[in-house]
Design a protein around this motif. Structure first.
Motif, PDB file in Angstrom:
ATOM      1  N   ALA A 115       7.251   4.940  -3.485  1.00 52.34           N
ATOM      2  CA  ALA A 115       6.307   4.634  -4.561  1.00 52.34           C
ATOM      3  C   ALA A 115       4.877   4.966  -4.160  1.00 52.34           C
ATOM      4  N   GLY A 116       4.542   4.753  -2.897  1.00 48.76           N
ATOM      5  CA  GLY A 116       3.208   5.094  -2.432  1.00 48.76           C
ATOM      6  C   GLY A 116       2.932   6.580  -2.514  1.00 48.76           C
ATOM      7  N   PHE A 117       3.927   7.397  -2.184  1.00 52.39           N
ATOM      8  CA  PHE A 117       3.740   8.850  -2.218  1.00 52.39           C
ATOM      9  C   PHE A 117       3.712   9.384  -3.648  1.00 52.39           C
ATOM     10  N   VAL A 118       4.596   8.860  -4.509  1.00 55.57           N
ATOM     11  CA  VAL A 118       4.745   9.417  -5.856  1.00 55.57           C
ATOM     12  C   VAL A 118       3.753   8.807  -6.834  1.00 55.57           C
ATOM     13  N   VAL A 119       3.616   7.462  -6.818  1.00 53.87           N
ATOM     14  CA  VAL A 119       2.876   6.769  -7.876  1.00 53.87           C
ATOM     15  C   VAL A 119       1.513   6.277  -7.409  1.00 53.87           C
ATOM     16  N   ASP A 120       1.462   5.622  -6.264  1.00 50.14           N
ATOM     17  CA  ASP A 120       0.244   4.908  -5.878  1.00 50.14           C
ATOM     18  C   ASP A 120      -0.870   5.806  -5.360  1.00 50.14           C
ATOM     19  N   PHE A 121      -0.540   6.829  -4.557  1.00 47.76           N
ATOM     20  CA  PHE A 121      -1.594   7.546  -3.849  1.00 47.76           C
ATOM     21  C   PHE A 121      -1.630   9.049  -4.106  1.00 47.76           C
ATOM     22  N   TRP A 122      -0.511   9.757  -3.908  1.00 45.93           N
ATOM     23  CA  TRP A 122      -0.614  11.199  -3.786  1.00 45.93           C
ATOM     24  C   TRP A 122      -0.133  11.961  -5.011  1.00 45.93           C
ATOM     25  N   LEU A 124       1.203  11.365  -8.113  1.00 44.44           N
ATOM     26  CA  LEU A 124       0.687  10.955  -9.419  1.00 44.44           C
ATOM     27  C   LEU A 124      -0.382   9.872  -9.301  1.00 44.44           C
ATOM     28  N   GLY A 125      -0.791   9.544  -8.097  1.00 44.68           N
ATOM     29  CA  GLY A 125      -1.692   8.419  -7.890  1.00 44.68           C
ATOM     30  C   GLY A 125      -3.159   8.730  -7.929  1.00 44.68           C
ATOM     31  N   LEU A 126      -3.525  10.019  -8.169  1.00 41.50           N
ATOM     32  CA  LEU A 126      -4.939  10.397  -8.234  1.00 41.50           C
ATOM     33  C   LEU A 126      -5.689   9.943  -6.978  1.00 41.50           C
ATOM     34  N   PHE A 127      -5.081  10.219  -5.828  1.00 40.60           N
ATOM     35  CA  PHE A 127      -5.670   9.904  -4.518  1.00 40.60           C
ATOM     36  C   PHE A 127      -6.008   8.411  -4.379  1.00 40.60           C
ATOM     37  N   GLY A 128      -5.101   7.574  -4.851  1.00 39.88           N
ATOM     38  CA  GLY A 128      -5.249   6.134  -4.662  1.00 39.88           C
ATOM     39  C   GLY A 128      -5.832   5.392  -5.842  1.00 39.88           C
ATOM     40  N   SER A 139      -2.773 -10.577  -9.383  1.00 36.91           N
ATOM     41  CA  SER A 139      -3.341 -11.804  -8.824  1.00 36.91           C
ATOM     42  C   SER A 139      -3.270 -11.833  -7.306  1.00 36.91           C
ATOM     43  N   ASN A 140      -2.303 -11.133  -6.722  1.00 37.22           N
ATOM     44  CA  ASN A 140      -2.139 -11.106  -5.272  1.00 37.22           C
ATOM     45  C   ASN A 140      -2.441  -9.738  -4.670  1.00 37.22           C
ATOM     46  N   GLY A 141      -3.106  -8.877  -5.434  1.00 35.87           N
ATOM     47  CA  GLY A 141      -3.498  -7.575  -4.902  1.00 35.87           C
ATOM     48  C   GLY A 141      -2.335  -6.650  -4.637  1.00 35.87           C
ATOM     49  N   ARG A 142      -1.257  -6.758  -5.385  1.00 32.76           N
ATOM     50  CA  ARG A 142      -0.079  -5.925  -5.164  1.00 32.76           C
ATOM     51  C   ARG A 142      -0.215  -4.605  -5.916  1.00 32.76           C
ATOM     52  N   ARG A 143       0.230  -3.523  -5.249  1.00 33.66           N
ATOM     53  CA  ARG A 143       0.253  -2.223  -5.902  1.00 33.66           C
ATOM     54  C   ARG A 143       1.636  -1.981  -6.494  1.00 33.66           C
ATOM     55  N   VAL A 144       1.828  -0.791  -7.079  1.00 34.41           N
ATOM     56  CA  VAL A 144       3.100  -0.498  -7.746  1.00 34.41           C
ATOM     57  C   VAL A 144       4.267  -0.602  -6.770  1.00 34.41           C
TER      58      VAL A 144
END
Length: 303
Positions: A115-122, A124-128, A139-144
């Motif tokens: 998910a970090g590679f595909v959605v969160d950061f690179w 599809l993630g627009l560099f984070g 509420s707890n700072g969670r990413r996708v």
């Protein structure tokens, strides 16, 4: 965003840990990215000399595979082997845990890495940008990746005095608890039960009984087994959680034993004998009912 969250470790120890803020997570991510790009640069230089001159298609194909392996494999491998810590998180003092506070496993790290590679950061993630927006809305700072994997990033450095007594198996319930199918117990319900057992002495007897009975019924419905007759809610919940912890420990010990058998422990210096592992101490006392509840013969163990 909340700065503190009461969590429980895999050893069923309640910890008042601070949820990792966006700034600390960004710093850890930046350190990890530096390590990943250093690995990519080194591998690209090796491929430049190893791949035949003029074969650009082979070079680009190998480089693409290498990018995916490093950007996904690096966090997955480190978080799996170190139970939730990459090099960046180690430096900043962060750890990834399950939503119930237990240690993550390979499947959690793999989901977070993909998910970090595909959605969160690179990809599809627009560099984070996606990770930052989702973290600010959580509420707890969670990413996708945390939502998909059921994980949470917390600070490891807990305040002094944050430890509470471990949950022990109530006497007489060992055999009954060993027959339970604990795979059906949701993590969120386990966390609520642990928090209740850590705080029930602070509640009035009436509130403790009402809340404990409600949690016991929910746990019983999830496990498909009713609360045994004569067993108070706190003992029922303690037996379930202690058995869950013991099984986690047994799996971890089996994995450690298999690894030790494959590669015996080396001696600390030439000629020295290998050092034995730590000796387990006596088990802690079982939890006691809240003030005002009779303690003599609190329950009759189920047959």
């Amino acid at each position: 965003m909340h700065e503190e969250s009461e969590l429980v470790t895999g050893e069923a120890v309640v910890l008042d840990l601070r949820v990792a803020k966006l700034a600390s997570r960004a710093l850890a991510m930046a350190l990890d990215v530096l390590v990943q790009f250093a690995l990519l640069l080194t591998a690209a230089m090796v491929f430049t000399f190893a791949v035949p001159v003029g074969d650009e298609s082979l070079f680009l194909a190998l480089l693409l595979v290498l990018v995916v392996l490093i950007m996904v494999g690096y966090p997955v491998v480190f978080e799996t082997l170190s139970r939730g810590r990459s090099l960046g998180k180690m430096a900043v003092g962060l750890r990834v845990v399950r939503v119930d506070g237990g240690p993550i496993r390979f499947r959690h790290a793999l989901v977070r890495g993909l998910a970090g590679f595909v959605v969160d950061f690179w990809a599809l993630g627009l560099f984070g940008a996606v990770a930052v927006i989702v973290s600010l809305c959580s509420s707890n700072g969670r990413r996708v990746g945390d939502f998909l994997a059921g994980t949470l990033v917390v600070r490891e450095r807990a305040p002094a005095g944050a430890l509470h007594a471990a949950i022990a198996m109530p006497p007489g319930l060992e055999g009954w608890a060993a027959q339970l199918d604990l795979t059906r117990l949701p993590d969120a319900l386990a966390l609520a039960s642990r928090q209740f057992l850590a705080r029930f002495q602070e509640l009035s007897p009436e509130a403790s009984h009402a809340l404990g009975w409600g949690l016991a019924q929910q746990v019983g419905n999830a496990l498909g087994t009713p609360v045994p007759p004569g067993v108070p809610p706190w003992a029922f919940l303690a037996a379930v959680l202690a058995e869950r912890r013991n099984r986690d420990h047994a799996r971890a010990f089996q994995a450690y034993a298999a690894q030790a058998q494959a590669q015996p422990m080396a001696a600390p210096w030439p000629g020295a004998q290998p050092q034995p592992g730590p000796v387990a101490g006596p088990p802690p006392d079982p939890p006691t009912p809240p003030s005002g509840t009779p303690v003599a013969n609190p329950f009759t163990p189920p047959s």
